[in-house]
Design an enzyme around this catalytic site. Structure first.
Site, PDB file in Angstrom:
ATOM      1  CG  HIS A 170       3.211 -29.595  30.266  1.00 56.44           C
ATOM      2  ND1 HIS A 170       3.392 -28.726  31.318  1.00 56.44           N
ATOM      3  CD2 HIS A 170       4.413 -29.723  29.668  1.00 56.44           C
ATOM      4  CE1 HIS A 170       4.668 -28.347  31.345  1.00 56.44           C
ATOM      5  NE2 HIS A 170       5.304 -28.929  30.354  1.00 56.44           N
ATOM      6  CG  ASP A 183      -1.609 -26.624  27.297  1.00 52.52           C
ATOM      7  OD1 ASP A 183      -0.977 -25.809  26.592  1.00 52.52           O
ATOM      8  OD2 ASP A 183      -1.054 -27.445  28.051  1.00 52.52           O
ATOM      9  CD  GLN A 199       4.601 -28.752  22.666  1.00 55.77           C
ATOM     10  OE1 GLN A 199       5.028 -28.548  21.527  1.00 55.77           O
ATOM     11  NE2 GLN A 199       5.384 -28.687  23.733  1.00 55.77           N
ATOM     12  CE  LYS A 227       6.250 -25.214  25.427  1.00 58.53           C
ATOM     13  NZ  LYS A 227       7.385 -26.058  25.821  1.00 58.53           N
ATOM     14  CB  CYS A 252       6.448 -31.425  32.240  1.00 55.87           C
ATOM     15  SG  CYS A 252       7.944 -30.542  32.593  1.00 55.87           S
TER      16      CYS A 252
END
Ligand SMILES: Cc1ncc(COP(=O)(O)O)c(C=O)c1O
Lengths: 150, 421
Positions: free
Chosen positions: B136, B213, B216, B239, B377
């Site tokens: 991302h 990261d 997700q 999220k 993104c």
């Protein structure tokens, strides 16, 4: 609920399938590039301007049906217009798709461009319809940096 | 389009009662253009259960006050609620200590914090930062900025045609100049679940720390930062059914201790004079100023909600819907998946004939279907696969196979409008 056919009119689908005046312009003396960073649409507009008139025009790029068709119909409606006329046409086109002065009246006298009037019911798509026009204005102004819809 | 094999990420778990789960989310009762909302844009942000909405309202209605400052009753209550949320988040990711949980604005800020404070303190000219080709933008740009500033070099692990990292190239990129590795747990554009545990171990063998990261990752499977042994884990509340504007940086205490502060201000200090300032202990050193108190408390409620459902059950349910989506959409002629990774989580990305993703998005919207269309993104991912944009359908605990059918039918409508495809 607005009918999708109001947005995706046959004229728009047709110009998307077979864009007119697509490709480089051999004798171009003005060019500009435009991007819509939101969706990655890219367009380049090439002009041949002589004595304040647009005598040649083409475009290249990738994008959604609305942006490609808009660019294509734009090139058709520009030829042999004066630069001032072209700018004025952009203003009117913008008013029509952004519904700046209320729906209905703005498409009068717009010819094929009136096919894009349905865009005003889809605010997220206004930038798709105007990307080529913003790029045109940059080309007319002789700006060589890329314009952005943002 | 052939069958695409998907392996369940977490294996089977207890079944989720989806009908009951859906009742927890008020927005799912909304209609869009006269059609029931089919919300398939969960990778952008998830919807909020009533318990989260009500918890935030209750804070404002009965507890609102600043934290860590007052001796009055409300401030004590708010401080306790805020710190309880930290505890809930710590348990959720199985961190060893509360002070390893730093509240920030979101995954983006968490990554910026590490790039600025860890990268700023440890990168020198000629040093290297390793990221992957499926990041991302928020796990690219902060590293680009700090690398530029320090004269360091950003190295990118390539991905293959399925959307998996090329492990052998990763191993070759790790070297004596590598100062940090930053990787997505799950790719938001392709759905790839990266073998982060293995990749972390590979980096650690050379003494290189790893940031994951987890924007997700955390919403979709049990995350155990100690089992992964990651040095940093970044994720966003919104999220995972919590409020926007809040997120978490998990960091190993020893690393956080050694880092300079991110921002200066109130709460992050012990004593201030014009000559010198003594910084506060972890995690407050990194929480300058009045934080998003309501957001943090709401995130705590979201974590409780997820824990109540059982993250394994959520994961198993999402895997089932995903497997159905992969199979159902593979049968839609003209549809091509972008990314067919060995292990994937919670989303499919695809193109459909030569109809642009944006046009598909508008047509699906008329059917009440919310999908993401565009570059997500992740422009380098689009370049890698040679497409300007994709349509992404991403799933959460409340999505159903029936909604996948609505999506597939919506695509047939696209086909009719665009004459064929
Ligand atoms: C993989 C990934 N990383 C980071 C982010 C950034 O998260 P936020 O915008 O919540 O800071 C996102 C959000 O789209 C993401 O999908």
């Amino acid at each position: 609920m607005s009918d999708l056919r109001d947005l995706y009119q046959e004229l728009i689908l047709d110009h998307n399938r077979k864009p007119r005046n697509f490709g480089p312009l051999a004798d171009a003396n003005r060019s500009a590039r435009g991007v819509n960073p939101l969706c990655g649409d890219k367009v380049a507009v090439h002009l041949h301007v002589e004595d304040g008139r647009v005598t040649g025009v083409s475009f290249e790029g990738t994008g959604c049906a609305i942006s490609i068709a808009s660019a294509s119909v734009m090139t058709e409606s520009l030829k042999e217009r004066s630069c001032d006329d072209a700018r004025e046409l952009f203003e009117r086109f913008h008013r029509m798709v952004a519904a700046d002065d209320g729906a209905g009246s703005a498409e009068a006298g717009m010819g094929k461009l009136a096919a894009f009037a349905g865009v005003r019911d889809y605010p997220a798509r206004v930038k798709c319809a105007t990307l080529a026009w913003h790029t045109l204005r940059a080309a007319l102004d002789g700006e060589d940096k890329a314009v952005s819809t943002e | 389009m052939g069958q695409v094999k998907t392996e369940a990420w977490n294996g089977p778990g207890e079944a989720l009662d989806v009908a009951r789960v859906r009742e927890d989310f008020p927005i799912l009762g909304e209609s869009v253009h006269g059609k029931p909302l089919v919300y398939l844009d969960n990778a952008a942000t998830a919807q909020k259960p009533r318990s989260v909405i009500e918890r935030v309202a209750r804070y404002y209605e009965t507890e609102n006050s600043n934290i860590h400052r007052g001796v009055h009753r409300l401030s004590e209550q708010a401080t306790r609620a805020y710190e309880d949320a930290r505890g809930a988040v710590r348990r959720f990711v199985n961190a060893a200590q509360d002070r390893e949980i730093v509240f920030v604005r979101g995954a983006t800020e968490a990554i910026n914090l590490v790039a600025r404070c860890y990268g700023g303190a440890n990168l020198e000219a000629g040093d290297e930062v390793v990221i992957s080709a499926m990041e991302h933008h928020s796990n690219i740009v902060p590293w680009q900025i700090i690398c530029q500033e320090k004269g360091a070099i950003l190295r990118v692990i390539p991905i293959d045609d399925r959307g998996d990292v090329v492990m052998e190239r990763y191993h070759r990129l790790l070297g004596p100049r590598t100062r940090i590795v930053a990787l997505p747990h799950v790719s938001n554009a392709l759905g790839t679940v990266n073998p982060v545990k293995e990749m972390i171990a590979d980096a650690h063998r050379q003494g290189i720390p790893v940031l994951v990261d987890g924007a997700q990752g955390a919403p979709h499977a049990a995350v155990d930062v100690r089992d992964l042994d990651c040095d940093f884990y970044a994720f966003s509340s919104h999220k995972m059914y919590g409020p926007t504007g809040v997120g978490v940086l998990y960091g190993k205490a020893a690393l956080l201790e050694a880092m300079p502060p991110y921002q200066g201000g109130g709460d992050m200090i012990l004593t201030v004079s014009f000559e010198a300032t003594e910084y506060n202990a972890l995690p407050y050193k990194f929480e300058a100023g009045t934080p998003n108190i309501a957001g943090v408390i709401g995130m705590g409620a979201a974590v409780e909600y997820l824990t109540g459902l059982g993250i394994e059950a959520v994961s198993a349910h999402e895997d089932r819907v995903l497997a159905y989506a992969v199979e159902r959409l593979a049968g839609v002629s003209g549809l091509r998946f972008v990314g067919t990774p060995a292990r994937r989580a919670s989303l499919v990305s695809f193109v459909f004939g030569d109809v642009h993703a944006h046009d598909i998005g508008t047509i699906l919207d008329q059917e009440g279907i919310a999908v993401r269309t565009g570059h997500h993104c992740a422009m380098p991912v689009m370049d890698r696969f040679g497409v300007p944009a994709t349509v992404r359908a991403s799933f959460a605990c409340y999505n159903t196979e029936a909604e996948v059918d609505v999506l597939a039918e919506g695509l047939e409508k696209v086909r009719r409008l665009f004459d064929g495809v």
